[in-house]
Design a protein around this motif. Structure first.
Motif, PDB file in Angstrom:
ATOM      1  N   LYS A  62       4.399  -0.001  -2.632  1.00 19.55           N
ATOM      2  CA  LYS A  62       5.283   0.692  -1.774  1.00 19.55           C
ATOM      3  C   LYS A  62       6.248  -0.140  -0.772  1.00 19.55           C
ATOM      4  O   LYS A  62       6.480   0.061   0.054  1.00 19.55           O
ATOM      5  CB  LYS A  62       4.299   2.047  -1.688  1.00 19.55           C
ATOM      6  N   TYR A  63       4.506  -1.007  -0.441  1.00 19.12           N
ATOM      7  CA  TYR A  63       5.643  -1.787   0.898  1.00 19.12           C
ATOM      8  C   TYR A  63       5.779  -3.360   0.989  1.00 19.12           C
ATOM      9  O   TYR A  63       5.328  -3.539   0.016  1.00 19.12           O
ATOM     10  CB  TYR A  63       4.073  -1.360   1.691  1.00 19.12           C
ATOM     11  N   PRO A  64       7.121  -3.570   1.804  1.00 17.36           N
ATOM     12  CA  PRO A  64       7.481  -4.819   1.778  1.00 17.36           C
ATOM     13  C   PRO A  64       6.422  -6.163   1.845  1.00 17.36           C
ATOM     14  O   PRO A  64       5.928  -5.379   2.758  1.00 17.36           O
ATOM     15  CB  PRO A  64       8.797  -4.417   2.512  1.00 17.36           C
ATOM     16  N   GLY A  65       6.979  -6.898   2.231  1.00 21.29           N
ATOM     17  CA  GLY A  65       6.322  -8.149   2.527  1.00 21.29           C
ATOM     18  C   GLY A  65       5.212  -8.797   1.547  1.00 21.29           C
ATOM     19  O   GLY A  65       4.327  -7.400   0.515  1.00 21.29           O
ATOM     20  N   PHE A  66       4.964 -10.001   2.211  1.00 19.15           N
ATOM     21  CA  PHE A  66       4.067 -10.140   1.305  1.00 19.15           C
ATOM     22  C   PHE A  66       2.598 -10.463   1.024  1.00 19.15           C
ATOM     23  O   PHE A  66       1.976 -10.926   2.969  1.00 19.15           O
ATOM     24  CB  PHE A  66       3.755 -12.211   0.811  1.00 19.15           C
ATOM     25  N   ARG A  67       1.626  -9.759   0.558  1.00  9.76           N
ATOM     26  CA  ARG A  67       0.332  -9.457   0.822  1.00  9.76           C
ATOM     27  C   ARG A  67      -0.675 -10.398   0.333  1.00  9.76           C
ATOM     28  O   ARG A  67      -2.231  -9.685  -0.211  1.00  9.76           O
ATOM     29  CB  ARG A  67      -0.627  -8.374   1.073  1.00  9.76           C
TER      30      ARG A  67
ATOM     31  N   ALA B  54       7.148 -10.407  -3.933  1.00  5.97           N
ATOM     32  CA  ALA B  54       6.416  -9.411  -3.140  1.00  5.97           C
ATOM     33  C   ALA B  54       6.859  -7.886  -3.386  1.00  5.97           C
ATOM     34  O   ALA B  54       6.635  -6.940  -3.038  1.00  5.97           O
ATOM     35  CB  ALA B  54       5.438  -9.697  -1.847  1.00  5.97           C
ATOM     36  N   ASN B  55       8.619  -8.213  -2.740  1.00  6.00           N
ATOM     37  CA  ASN B  55       9.275  -7.139  -2.923  1.00  6.00           C
ATOM     38  C   ASN B  55      10.107  -6.135  -3.954  1.00  6.00           C
ATOM     39  O   ASN B  55      10.300  -5.318  -3.610  1.00  6.00           O
ATOM     40  CB  ASN B  55      10.341  -7.720  -2.252  1.00  6.00           C
ATOM     41  N   SER B  56       8.834  -6.745  -4.925  1.00  5.97           N
ATOM     42  CA  SER B  56       9.286  -5.576  -6.543  1.00  5.97           C
ATOM     43  C   SER B  56       8.187  -5.385  -6.320  1.00  5.97           C
ATOM     44  O   SER B  56       7.658  -4.444  -7.758  1.00  5.97           O
ATOM     45  CB  SER B  56       9.717  -7.060  -7.585  1.00  5.97           C
ATOM     46  N   LEU B  57       7.389  -5.224  -5.632  1.00  4.19           N
ATOM     47  CA  LEU B  57       5.292  -4.793  -6.042  1.00  4.19           C
ATOM     48  C   LEU B  57       5.351  -3.855  -5.259  1.00  4.19           C
ATOM     49  O   LEU B  57       5.394  -3.903  -3.715  1.00  4.19           O
ATOM     50  CB  LEU B  57       4.485  -5.703  -5.896  1.00  4.19           C
TER      51      LEU B  57
ATOM     52  N   GLY C 101       0.950 -11.924  -5.150  1.00  9.90           N
ATOM     53  CA  GLY C 101       1.004 -11.226  -4.344  1.00  9.90           C
ATOM     54  C   GLY C 101       0.263  -8.991  -4.239  1.00  9.90           C
ATOM     55  O   GLY C 101       0.936  -8.122  -3.958  1.00  9.90           O
ATOM     56  N   ILE C 102      -0.671  -9.814  -5.731  1.00 10.43           N
ATOM     57  CA  ILE C 102      -1.404  -8.061  -5.725  1.00 10.43           C
ATOM     58  C   ILE C 102      -2.870  -9.013  -4.834  1.00 10.43           C
ATOM     59  O   ILE C 102      -3.322 -10.199  -4.842  1.00 10.43           O
ATOM     60  CB  ILE C 102      -1.703  -7.975  -6.631  1.00 10.43           C
ATOM     61  N   ILE C 103      -4.095  -8.204  -4.682  1.00 14.77           N
ATOM     62  CA  ILE C 103      -4.410  -7.839  -3.027  1.00 14.77           C
ATOM     63  C   ILE C 103      -5.892  -8.197  -4.903  1.00 14.77           C
ATOM     64  O   ILE C 103      -5.914  -7.507  -5.578  1.00 14.77           O
ATOM     65  CB  ILE C 103      -4.830  -6.872  -2.838  1.00 14.77           C
ATOM     66  N   CYS C 104      -6.941  -9.403  -5.015  1.00 13.89           N
ATOM     67  CA  CYS C 104      -7.157  -9.609  -6.492  1.00 13.89           C
ATOM     68  C   CYS C 104      -9.055  -9.064  -5.520  1.00 13.89           C
ATOM     69  O   CYS C 104      -9.110  -9.814  -4.347  1.00 13.89           O
ATOM     70  CB  CYS C 104      -7.348 -11.023  -6.367  1.00 13.89           C
ATOM     71  N   LEU C 105      -9.818  -8.823  -6.144  1.00  9.77           N
ATOM     72  CA  LEU C 105     -10.611  -8.085  -6.141  1.00  9.77           C
ATOM     73  C   LEU C 105     -11.433  -8.694  -7.119  1.00  9.77           C
ATOM     74  O   LEU C 105     -11.596  -8.257  -8.023  1.00  9.77           O
ATOM     75  CB  LEU C 105     -10.913  -6.809  -5.689  1.00  9.77           C
ATOM     76  N   SER C 106     -12.642 -10.581  -6.936  1.00  9.60           N
ATOM     77  CA  SER C 106     -13.222 -10.591  -7.597  1.00  9.60           C
ATOM     78  C   SER C 106     -14.947 -10.495  -7.321  1.00  9.60           C
ATOM     79  O   SER C 106     -14.816 -11.052  -6.334  1.00  9.60           O
ATOM     80  CB  SER C 106     -12.902 -12.270  -7.387  1.00  9.60           C
TER      81      SER C 106
END
Ligand SMILES: Nc1ncnc2c1ncn2[C@@H]1O[C@H](COP(=O)(O)OS(=O)(=O)O)[C@@H](OP(=O)(O)O)[C@H]1O
Ligand SMILES: Nc1ncnc2c1ncn2[C@@H]1O[C@H](COP(=O)(O)OP(=O)(O)O)[C@@H](O)[C@H]1O
Length: 253
Positions: free
Chosen positions: A40-45, A35-38, A118-123
């Motif tokens: 603008k914000y650190p942390g897993f979301r 997540a930290n490589s994704l 680490g992506i917010i998936c919109l299904s």
């Protein structure tokens, strides 16, 4: 993780054909590190927001507008859509009850991978049957991932009046047998995390409802929400402090 009891797990076990002689391979990278490589914000979301409702309810319109807003804020998001998935991963599936079940199983597994990365998936899928959505939820929650069910509850009459793709007219004429709401059932969710009536509110209002939920559940950090509000209203951060405290966020992102 919600408690679905043995019955749910047994149902899935009984209805799944498991591959044999395969061993699950563990990653060397944790969700936090990835997540930290994704974004603008650190942390897993990573999580999945699952939009369910009739064809024409507004699932895609809301999900894609949300995708745009989140990406602009530096929060990685990806919209998976029924029409699009049926051009690829699910190209060999139709709309029988069994094919819809397999469709939802596949897209839930794909959603899980997006969320895990680490992506917010919109299904956005009609996903008309309770048991299939329950399976989609289980697929996520058994992997420790949040599954947020959003019922886009726009009434059938509004959807049919919109008929953006002309499918209701065809279905009424008998040219699309098994069309959801016409001659195939839609089972509304009993306890969705959110209900959005896109017959009563604008897409902007619906997007804001989901953003508020993501903020409340701390998926969207305070600084991103603040940026969004400043963009929208031009008000200064100081004026927003009270709002943020009420939602239980600290002053850090
Ligand atoms: N018989 C029938 N019933 C409902 N919908 C139909 C049907 N045939 C084709 N379409 C088009 O397929 C889109 C729905 O695909 P989904 O994958 O979301 O369906 S499902 O969840 O498996 O029920 C749906 O897209 P949306 O309008 O975006 O929902 C329709 O455009
Ligand atoms: N408040 C609203 N929210 C979402 N869509 C709306 C709204 N009002 C009108 N629409 C229109 O309704 C149609 C909804 O289609 P779509 O988003 O593809 O629905 P679905 O993905 O549920 O089939 C679009 O043409 C959209 O512009």
């Amino acid at each position: 993780m919600a408690d679905y009891g043995r019955a749910s797990i047994d149902y899935i076990a009984e209805n799944t054909h498991f591959a044999t002689n395969v061993t699950y391979q563990q990653h060397q990278v944790t969700r936090e590190i990835r997540a930290n490589s994704l974004g603008k914000y650190p942390g897993f979301r990573g999580c999945t927001i699952w939009f369910t409702g009739f064809s024409g309810a507004g699932k895609t319109t809301i999900a894609f507008a949300l995708e745009q807003k989140l990406c602009e804020l530096g929060l990685p998001a990806y919209g998976l859509d029924g029409d699009n998935m049926r051009h690829g991963v699910c190209i060999n599936l139709g709309f029988s009850m069994r094919d819809r079940e397999e469709n939802i199983r596949r897209v839930a597994e794909v959603s899980k991978l997006f969320a895990d990365s680490g992506i917010i998936c919109l299904s956005s899928f009609i996903s008309p049957f309770v048991k299939d959505r329950m399976q989609a939820r289980l697929i996520h929650e058994m992997s420790g991932l949040m599954f947020i069910e959003v019922h886009v509850s726009t009434s059938l009459s509004v959807c049919e009046a919109r008929d953006a793709k002309g499918l209701y007219a065809k279905a009424r004429a008998g040219a699309i047998p098994g069309f959801t709401g016409i001659d195939s059932d839609y089972e509304p969710p009993e306890q969705p995390e959110l209900i959005i009536d896109a017959g009563e509110e604008t897409p902007e209002q619906s997007v804001q409802h989901v953003l508020d939920y993501l903020y409340k559940t701390k998926i969207i950090p305070e600084t991103a929400m603040q940026e969004l509000r400043e963009r929208k209203t031009g008000v200064q951060a100081d004026e927003l402090k009270d709002d943020c405290t009420q939602n239980g966020h600290s002053s850090e992102a």
